[in-house]
Design an enzyme around this catalytic site. Sequence first.
Site, short mmCIF file in Angstrom:
data_model
loop_
_atom_site.label_atom_id
_atom_site.label_comp_id
_atom_site.label_asym_id
_atom_site.label_seq_id
_atom_site.Cartn_x
_atom_site.Cartn_y
_atom_site.Cartn_z
N SER A 83 0.65 -1.05 0.02
CA SER A 83 0.15 -0.08 0.01
C SER A 83 0.79 1.36 0.21
CB SER A 83 -1.04 -0.03 1.24
OG SER A 83 -2.01 -0.92 0.89
N LYS A 248 2.97 6.61 4.97
CA LYS A 248 2.15 5.57 4.30
C LYS A 248 2.79 4.38 4.58
CE LYS A 248 -1.32 4.27 2.22
NZ LYS A 248 -1.52 2.99 3.40
N THR A 249 1.70 3.36 5.11
CA THR A 249 2.22 2.01 5.21
C THR A 249 1.91 1.04 4.44
OG1 THR A 249 0.32 1.59 6.80
CG2 THR A 249 2.08 2.35 7.89
N GLY A 250 2.18 -0.21 4.61
CA GLY A 250 2.00 -1.16 3.35
C GLY A 250 1.93 -2.47 4.25
#
EC number: 3.5.2.6
Length: 304
Positions: A83, A248-250
């Site tokens: 993501s 922003k993480t994923g």
Amino acid sequence: MYVLSVEKPTLRNKFAAGIGVVLVCVVASFIPTPVFALDTTKLIQAVQSEESALHARVGMTVFDSNTGTTWNYRGDERFPLNSTHKTFSCAALLAKVDGKSLSLGQSVSISKEMLVTYSPITEKSLSPETVTFGKICQAAVSYSDNTAANVVFDAIGGATGFNAYMRSIGDEETQLDRKEPELNEGTPGDVRDTTTPNAMVNSLRKILLGDALSASSRSQLTQWMLDDQVAGALLRASLPSDWKIADKTGAGGYGSRSIVAVIWPPSKQPLVVGIYITQTKASMQASNQAIARIGVVLKDTVAP
């Protein structure tokens, strides 16, 4: 495996360099190489320790705006995008806004058939309701809504549009091939939907700290990332309240976990950070805690 490099001069500092050329010639031999503002020995120890504990492959890159230096560990190795792509997908959409071919106020309709797993915002805004592109990007970046990300994907021209945008800002490594949630597969050796920590940090620097976007679009994307609602257990868990972070993480298959961030320590220029973890059987909580511990070292080693 780990590298420290110095950024080349930009147009903004070439003038200053030019007027000081005589002085530089006289005293150049007394000017030390720019020093990274972080303790890279402690950083490498922290990353390698977490890599060993997770039985994983970990990549990390840090750009320090204070000195123009970049440090990385496995920075040129490929990792699943997951993501973290959503920040860059919305940057591509904002570039269209800057080009007047799209407006954040433009509305789209989302049908029930468009819904995919983990869509906490868009599942509440189905047709006949309409949602603006501004709200769609907010959902994708601040809440990691997967259906919202797919709407953005279509609006920017799919994989072709995403990759063309990344190439336009000088990123030759990052590639997006599929939509959510398939892009999160993360099979080792599969180059689809992958990036490198170096590429992510350099691209994020250009987008949030450079001129890849207009000032208004840059501010908007930064705000969406500052408002990240799903990153509390990672770097945010390590930073004091007076440090700003836009991130922003994923997450994905094969234990993949990641984060890209711009961090503003008090009274200092920002750091741009990318951490990517994959090929581990560790839980997401364990990977979150590993990233948080790396964040503690990052915080503690920032030069006073």
